[in-house]
Enzyme design. Structure first.
Site, PDB file in Angstrom:
ATOM      1  N   LYS A 143       0.841  -1.201   0.000  1.00 40.61           N
ATOM      2  CA  LYS A 143       0.000   0.000   0.000  1.00 40.61           C
ATOM      3  C   LYS A 143       0.878   1.254   0.000  1.00 40.61           C
ATOM      4  O   LYS A 143       2.085   1.159   0.244  1.00 40.61           O
ATOM      5  CB  LYS A 143      -0.908  -0.004   1.237  1.00 40.61           C
ATOM      6  CG  LYS A 143      -0.146   0.069   2.546  1.00 40.61           C
ATOM      7  CD  LYS A 143      -1.074   0.073   3.732  1.00 40.61           C
ATOM      8  CE  LYS A 143      -0.267   0.172   5.018  1.00 40.61           C
ATOM      9  NZ  LYS A 143      -1.045   0.548   6.166  1.00 40.61           N
ATOM     10  N   ARG A 195      -9.414   0.177  15.988  1.00 44.99           N
ATOM     11  CA  ARG A 195      -9.484   0.977  14.758  1.00 44.99           C
ATOM     12  C   ARG A 195     -10.543   0.350  13.859  1.00 44.99           C
ATOM     13  O   ARG A 195     -11.728   0.466  14.139  1.00 44.99           O
ATOM     14  CB  ARG A 195      -8.076   1.019  14.129  1.00 44.99           C
ATOM     15  CG  ARG A 195      -7.839   2.103  13.135  1.00 44.99           C
ATOM     16  CD  ARG A 195      -6.383   2.171  12.702  1.00 44.99           C
ATOM     17  NE  ARG A 195      -5.914   0.962  12.032  1.00 44.99           N
ATOM     18  CZ  ARG A 195      -4.708   0.821  11.483  1.00 44.99           C
ATOM     19  NH1 ARG A 195      -3.837   1.804  11.536  1.00 44.99           N
ATOM     20  NH2 ARG A 195      -4.353  -0.292  10.884  1.00 44.99           N
ATOM     21  N   TYR A 234      16.732  31.023   5.083  1.00 45.70           N
ATOM     22  CA  TYR A 234      15.582  31.749   5.645  1.00 45.70           C
ATOM     23  C   TYR A 234      15.754  31.968   7.149  1.00 45.70           C
ATOM     24  O   TYR A 234      16.171  31.074   7.878  1.00 45.70           O
ATOM     25  CB  TYR A 234      14.304  30.929   5.463  1.00 45.70           C
ATOM     26  CG  TYR A 234      13.702  30.981   4.084  1.00 45.70           C
ATOM     27  CD1 TYR A 234      13.295  32.183   3.515  1.00 45.70           C
ATOM     28  CD2 TYR A 234      13.506  29.810   3.365  1.00 45.70           C
ATOM     29  CE1 TYR A 234      12.725  32.219   2.246  1.00 45.70           C
ATOM     30  CE2 TYR A 234      12.927  29.830   2.100  1.00 45.70           C
ATOM     31  CZ  TYR A 234      12.535  31.046   1.552  1.00 45.70           C
ATOM     32  OH  TYR A 234      11.976  31.063   0.314  1.00 45.70           O
TER      33      TYR A 234
HETATM   34  C1  LIG Z   1      -3.548  -3.895   8.317  1.00 44.25           C
HETATM   35  C2  LIG Z   1      -2.071  -3.840   8.176  1.00 44.25           C
HETATM   36  N1  LIG Z   1      -1.375  -4.975   8.079  1.00 44.25           N
HETATM   37  C3  LIG Z   1      -0.041  -4.986   7.961  1.00 44.25           C
HETATM   38  C4  LIG Z   1       0.691  -3.806   7.935  1.00 44.25           C
HETATM   39  C5  LIG Z   1       2.193  -3.858   7.823  1.00 44.25           C
HETATM   40  O1  LIG Z   1       2.784  -3.365   8.982  1.00 44.25           O
HETATM   41  P1  LIG Z   1       4.387  -3.241   9.094  1.00 44.25           P
HETATM   42  O2  LIG Z   1       4.777  -2.279   8.043  1.00 44.25           O
HETATM   43  O3  LIG Z   1       4.620  -2.725  10.461  1.00 44.25           O
HETATM   44  O4  LIG Z   1       4.935  -4.593   8.848  1.00 44.25           O
HETATM   45  C6  LIG Z   1      -0.006  -2.596   8.034  1.00 44.25           C
HETATM   46  C7  LIG Z   1       0.754  -1.338   8.015  1.00 44.25           C
HETATM   47  O5  LIG Z   1       0.388  -0.301   8.396  1.00 44.25           O
HETATM   48  C8  LIG Z   1      -1.421  -2.608   8.158  1.00 44.25           C
HETATM   49  O6  LIG Z   1      -2.117  -1.471   8.257  1.00 44.25           O
END
Ligand SMILES: Cc1ncc(COP(=O)(O)O)c(C=O)c1O
Length: 375
Positions: free
Chosen positions: A35, A133, A262
């Site tokens: 993602k 969540r 700046y």
């Molecule tokens: C539902 C879910 N699973 C897995 C992960 C992966 O987590 P990590 O990057 O800590 O391994 C995330 C990351 O935010 C997540 O939201």
């Protein structure tokens, strides 16, 4: 080549993937979390490399990301971690993209889409075991299932939950979450529902909580070469995948008393050689690193002098011999024996490596190295 760019080492990605696999029972499979543009590393090339390496599943947060992966020819199953909007369901069924489900109205829509397409609609039940969540509260899953399981076309393929504090040294709360998760799996089993994939482990779960591995694990950050936190009890040998580089845009020798940048927050105390670099907060370099960060030039650390601007920083290279305009500078990554990690930048700016990668990864120019295709 532009004056700043991100290098993505796909060889390091494969190495990290192997490190995940080494921690698992042979029957446990890997879902790679890609993602948010693979945490800034480039979703499609990363997904391709993981697919070639044998990843079993991929996860994105939104449907359009899954559509993009399918358009790029990615064939492994894809899970959408935020679920689907009603208008996306028919296409998702056609593309065999799986949503997580946590709302009965979404389940009804998905069932309608499955019947419309005359295809099964696999889904993963999202259970909240204590993250607070997204998901059906673990002690209310029975009622939820009763509402949705009679719907035609739906196929309960997986059950998913998320660990809230797996990256902390104290694993007590994670163990409570795992036992709630088992409670849900037992409930399903009593109803004669054996799911193919139960999954609750993020990277921290992969590293530190073997009893949370089940049939599938969901690592993200460790694939990209960072540990989820400094409290991990059993860290792995990970290699950073992202390097951020630029060229020295200008060198300037200035006398003592010269203001830099700046706000004139840095004033030279001696004869100083200042290098101006074409990277700023628009490129994901946090403004909080003004007068605090460092970059690498000629294998040495050069401190940030003055404020980080939108597109530039100024660094003090006075003690570093032979620096030239157009020399390569490393903002994130290694040069010689020195290294600037995402954790170092994150610590200085009060955040976590995840956010640094996502922000720097928005950079327009990415170069992919050491992919299996380029071998
Ligand atoms: C539902 C879910 N699973 C897995 C992960 C992966 O987590 P990590 O990057 O800590 O391994 C995330 C990351 O935010 C997540 O939201």
């Amino acid at each position: 080549m532009p004056s700043s760019w991100i290098e993505i080492d796909l060889g390091a990605l494969r190495h990290n993937y192997q490190q995940v696999c080494r921690r698992l029972h042979p029957a446990t499979r890997v879902l790679g979390v890609v993602k948010s543009d693979a945490y800034g590393h480039g979703m499609v090339p990363v997904a391709r490399e993981l697919e070639k390496s044998g990843v079993h599943f991929l996860a994105v947060s939104k449907f359009w990301e899954a559509r993009e992966l399918r358009s790029a020819g990615i064939r492994v199953p894809i899970l959408v971690l935020l679920g689907l909007e009603p208008g996306e369901m028919e296409e998702a069924v056609r593309l065999q993209v799986r949503p997580v489900l946590f709302r009965p109205d979404h389940a009804r829509e998905l069932s309608r889409a499955a019947r419309g397409r005359d295809l099964p609609a696999p889904f993963h039940l999202k259970v909240d075991t204590g993250m607070g969540r997204l998901g059906v509260p673990w002690d209310r899953t029975q009622g939820f299932l009763e509402e949705i399981l009679a719907l035609p076309g739906l196929e309960l393929e997986g059950v998913v939950s998320h660990l809230a504090v797996a990256d902390e040294a104290d694993k007590a709360y994670s163990k409570i979450q795992v036992s709630r998760f088992r409670h849900v799996l037992n409930l399903l089993s009593r109803k004669g529902l054996e799911v193919t994939y139960a999954h609750i482990s993020n990277s921290a779960g992969v590293l530190d909580i073997p009893e949370a591995h089940f049939q599938l694990v969901r690592p993200g950050i460790m694939l990209y070469g960072s540990s989820p936190s400094r409290e991990i009890l059993r860290p792995a040998d990970l290699r950073p995948v992202m390097t951020f580089k630029c060229k020295v845009l200008q060198l300037k020798d200035v006398p003592p008393g010269s203001p830099i940048g700046y706000g004139r927050t840095f004033v030279t105390q001696r004869n100083t050689r200042v290098a101006t670099l074409p990277v700023g907060y628009d490129d994901g370099y946090p403004r909080l690193l003004s007068n605090r960060g460092a970059v690498l030039v000629r294998g040495r650390r050069a401190p940030v002098a003055g404020r980080v601007s939108m597109n530039m920083i100024t660094v003090d290279v006075t003690g570093i011999p032979d620096v030239r305009e157009d020399d390569e500078a490393v903002i994130l990554g290694s040069q010689g024996s020195e290294q600037i990690t995402a954790d170092e930048i994150a610590d200085l700016s009060g955040t976590i490596s995840y956010e640094i990668y996502c922000n720097m990864g928005r950079h327009a120019c990415k170069v992919f190295l050491n992919g299996l295709d380029s071998a």
